[in-house]
Each structure stands twice: as structure tokens, then as C-alpha cells.
Design a protein around this motif. Sequence first.
Motif, PDB file in Angstrom:
ATOM      1  N   LEU A  15     -18.669   6.365  25.616  1.00 39.13           N
ATOM      2  CA  LEU A  15     -17.637   6.339  24.580  1.00 39.13           C
ATOM      3  C   LEU A  15     -17.486   4.934  24.014  1.00 39.13           C
ATOM      4  O   LEU A  15     -17.395   4.753  22.791  1.00 39.13           O
ATOM      5  CB  LEU A  15     -16.300   6.834  25.138  1.00 39.13           C
ATOM      6  N   TYR A  16     -17.468   3.936  24.891  1.00 42.54           N
ATOM      7  CA  TYR A  16     -17.397   2.551  24.410  1.00 42.54           C
ATOM      8  C   TYR A  16     -18.586   2.227  23.507  1.00 42.54           C
ATOM      9  O   TYR A  16     -18.434   1.647  22.429  1.00 42.54           O
ATOM     10  CB  TYR A  16     -17.378   1.581  25.595  1.00 42.54           C
ATOM     11  N   GLU A  17     -19.775   2.608  23.934  1.00 44.77           N
ATOM     12  CA  GLU A  17     -20.987   2.276  23.186  1.00 44.77           C
ATOM     13  C   GLU A  17     -21.016   2.976  21.828  1.00 44.77           C
ATOM     14  O   GLU A  17     -21.301   2.360  20.789  1.00 44.77           O
ATOM     15  CB  GLU A  17     -22.225   2.673  23.999  1.00 44.77           C
ATOM     16  N   ILE A  18     -20.721   4.273  21.816  1.00 48.89           N
ATOM     17  CA  ILE A  18     -20.751   5.032  20.565  1.00 48.89           C
ATOM     18  C   ILE A  18     -19.679   4.517  19.609  1.00 48.89           C
ATOM     19  O   ILE A  18     -19.907   4.397  18.397  1.00 48.89           O
ATOM     20  CB  ILE A  18     -20.555   6.532  20.838  1.00 48.89           C
ATOM     21  N   CYS A  19     -18.517   4.197  20.150  1.00 43.56           N
ATOM     22  CA  CYS A  19     -17.416   3.730  19.306  1.00 43.56           C
ATOM     23  C   CYS A  19     -17.811   2.463  18.558  1.00 43.56           C
ATOM     24  O   CYS A  19     -17.647   2.383  17.331  1.00 43.56           O
ATOM     25  CB  CYS A  19     -16.171   3.496  20.164  1.00 43.56           C
ATOM     26  N   ALA A  25     -17.081   1.300   9.319  1.00 40.26           N
ATOM     27  CA  ALA A  25     -17.184   2.325   8.267  1.00 40.26           C
ATOM     28  C   ALA A  25     -18.366   3.249   8.526  1.00 40.26           C
ATOM     29  O   ALA A  25     -19.082   3.643   7.618  1.00 40.26           O
ATOM     30  CB  ALA A  25     -17.283   1.689   6.883  1.00 40.26           C
ATOM     31  N   GLY A  26     -18.576   3.578   9.812  1.00 38.05           N
ATOM     32  CA  GLY A  26     -19.644   4.490  10.197  1.00 38.05           C
ATOM     33  C   GLY A  26     -20.927   3.814  10.634  1.00 38.05           C
ATOM     34  O   GLY A  26     -21.864   4.479  11.093  1.00 38.05           O
ATOM     35  N   ILE A 166      -8.873   7.461   8.223  1.00 41.94           N
ATOM     36  CA  ILE A 166     -10.259   7.032   8.080  1.00 41.94           C
ATOM     37  C   ILE A 166     -10.301   5.682   7.380  1.00 41.94           C
ATOM     38  O   ILE A 166      -9.340   5.266   6.717  1.00 41.94           O
ATOM     39  CB  ILE A 166     -11.109   8.054   7.297  1.00 41.94           C
ATOM     40  N   ASP A 167     -11.428   5.011   7.528  1.00 39.11           N
ATOM     41  CA  ASP A 167     -11.682   3.786   6.784  1.00 39.11           C
ATOM     42  C   ASP A 167     -11.895   4.177   5.315  1.00 39.11           C
ATOM     43  O   ASP A 167     -12.784   4.983   5.011  1.00 39.11           O
ATOM     44  CB  ASP A 167     -12.941   3.110   7.343  1.00 39.11           C
ATOM     45  N   PRO A 168     -11.086   3.655   4.394  1.00 36.88           N
ATOM     46  CA  PRO A 168     -11.249   4.032   2.985  1.00 36.88           C
ATOM     47  C   PRO A 168     -12.650   3.736   2.442  1.00 36.88           C
ATOM     48  O   PRO A 168     -13.043   4.296   1.417  1.00 36.88           O
ATOM     49  CB  PRO A 168     -10.187   3.192   2.267  1.00 36.88           C
ATOM     50  N   ALA A 174     -14.728  10.940   4.243  1.00 41.55           N
ATOM     51  CA  ALA A 174     -13.761  11.609   3.377  1.00 41.55           C
ATOM     52  C   ALA A 174     -14.321  12.942   2.886  1.00 41.55           C
ATOM     53  O   ALA A 174     -13.633  13.973   2.919  1.00 41.55           O
ATOM     54  CB  ALA A 174     -13.409  10.704   2.196  1.00 41.55           C
ATOM     55  N   ALA A 175     -15.565  12.942   2.452  1.00 45.74           N
ATOM     56  CA  ALA A 175     -16.186  14.181   1.966  1.00 45.74           C
ATOM     57  C   ALA A 175     -16.290  15.217   3.082  1.00 45.74           C
ATOM     58  O   ALA A 175     -16.068  16.419   2.861  1.00 45.74           O
ATOM     59  CB  ALA A 175     -17.568  13.872   1.390  1.00 45.74           C
ATOM     60  N   PHE A 176     -16.613  14.753   4.294  1.00 52.41           N
ATOM     61  CA  PHE A 176     -16.736  15.645   5.450  1.00 52.41           C
ATOM     62  C   PHE A 176     -15.404  16.349   5.728  1.00 52.41           C
ATOM     63  O   PHE A 176     -15.355  17.580   5.878  1.00 52.41           O
ATOM     64  CB  PHE A 176     -17.192  14.840   6.667  1.00 52.41           C
ATOM     65  N   TYR A 177     -14.311  15.600   5.769  1.00 51.19           N
ATOM     66  CA  TYR A 177     -13.016  16.204   6.085  1.00 51.19           C
ATOM     67  C   TYR A 177     -12.535  17.125   4.966  1.00 51.19           C
ATOM     68  O   TYR A 177     -11.910  18.149   5.232  1.00 51.19           O
ATOM     69  CB  TYR A 177     -11.991  15.118   6.397  1.00 51.19           C
ATOM     70  N   GLU A 178     -12.847  16.760   3.735  1.00 52.38           N
ATOM     71  CA  GLU A 178     -12.466  17.635   2.630  1.00 52.38           C
ATOM     72  C   GLU A 178     -13.228  18.960   2.694  1.00 52.38           C
ATOM     73  O   GLU A 178     -12.674  20.018   2.398  1.00 52.38           O
ATOM     74  CB  GLU A 178     -12.681  16.909   1.306  1.00 52.38           C
ATOM     75  N   ARG A 179     -14.495  18.916   3.090  1.00 57.34           N
ATOM     76  CA  ARG A 179     -15.266  20.153   3.250  1.00 57.34           C
ATOM     77  C   ARG A 179     -14.676  21.036   4.344  1.00 57.34           C
ATOM     78  O   ARG A 179     -14.829  22.259   4.316  1.00 57.34           O
ATOM     79  CB  ARG A 179     -16.731  19.843   3.571  1.00 57.34           C
ATOM     80  N   LEU A 180     -14.011  20.422   5.310  1.00 56.22           N
ATOM     81  CA  LEU A 180     -13.383  21.177   6.395  1.00 56.22           C
ATOM     82  C   LEU A 180     -12.002  21.708   6.011  1.00 56.22           C
ATOM     83  O   LEU A 180     -11.324  22.316   6.835  1.00 56.22           O
ATOM     84  CB  LEU A 180     -13.264  20.300   7.647  1.00 56.22           C
TER      85      LEU A 180
END
Length: 200
Positions: A15-19, A25-26, A166-168, A174-180
Motif C-alpha cells: 500500500l505504501y509503495e503503490i500510494c 496526479a496519478g 481528487i487532484d484537479p 474525473a472522467a472515470f468517476y463520472e462514468r461511474l
Amino acid sequence: MSRIRPYRPTDRAALYEICVKTADAGTDATGVLSDDSLWGDLFAVPYAERHPDLAWVVESDDERTIGYIVATDDTDAFYAWFREQWWPTLEGRHPRPVEVVTREDRMIDYGYSRAAGIEPNVADHPAHLHIDLLPEAQGQGLGRQLIETLFAELSRRGVRGLHLGIDPNNAGAAAFYERLGMTRLPAEPGGQIYGVRFDG
């Protein structure tokens, strides 16, 4: 083929590494701060510690942890726990800045400022989440599967709704969450918050 499974304590280091590898911003934020662990100390590991039952990971074919979702079903209770139990154990490593000038200062100050009542959207959206996938786990529908797994559990518990920030600068998120089906919620200047209701 990668699979989703419940979080285990042995996933903590991953989790530390992936974070940190997804924190800018990804993209990889390794070396952006003086202590790479600060990302995970704030945005990943405390959730898995407090709510291991609301944490799932993506496991690769060779059994590496390459993504996760962590969450709380009660933001105010989580922030109270964070302030009283989690963050005090880290204050020696992350002393509060006298002046908040740098990005690192702002993040450390964020840790000190967590408290019940600071999030304005909790009445209708009491839960919140953090999700991160390494590049090798992206584009396969695993993010959606993680989200759907969490949403199903929150719905089962009768949680009214969920919010997330999210980071603006992260247009893909943003697109991912809107699709959901998530919609924009009120946010402070410079912030971007999405929410979803589970109770109609």
C-alpha cells in the motif's frame, strides 16, 4: 490474470509503495517529498488499519499487490480516530510545520487538521475512499471492479452515500468517476469532490 481479493496485513508495505507511485496526479511521486511514506501515512494505510473489512487489493498473476481500494463508512468517526490514535504515532516523523509553505508542509498540516466535522459533505455522503492502481493494473476494468465491490458492501451496510476528493490535475480520474455515475459536490477553492448516493 489479475484478481481482486480482500486486504491482508501482509499487503501493508505494498500500500505504501503503490500510494507513492501513483500520488502525483496519478504518476510516480517518489522523491517529491523528503519522506515518501507520508503519502501512505495519510491516504492509504490508516484506512486499512481502521477498516480492513473495507479494503481490497488487486493481485497479479505472480501474486504481487498492484492496486488497492481503501475506505471508511463514517468519515467523522474515521477522522476522530485518525486524530486521536493514528496521527499521534507519526508526529515524531512528521513534525507540524511552523509555516505552511511547501507541498510537503500542506500535506503534513492536513494530517494535523483531520477532525470530525471538517468535511461538509458527510450528511448525505458519510463514506469516502482512496483507490490507486499501478500502470500495469490499469485499463483492464479492475478499478471499476474495486469500486463496485466497495459500493456493494456500503449499500449492504445501509450507508447513505460516499464522497471522494481528487487532484484537479488528474483529468483521467474525473472522467472515470463520472462514468461511474458520480457527480460533483461542493468543494473548497482548488479542490474537486465527487459523490454518489446509495439510497436513491
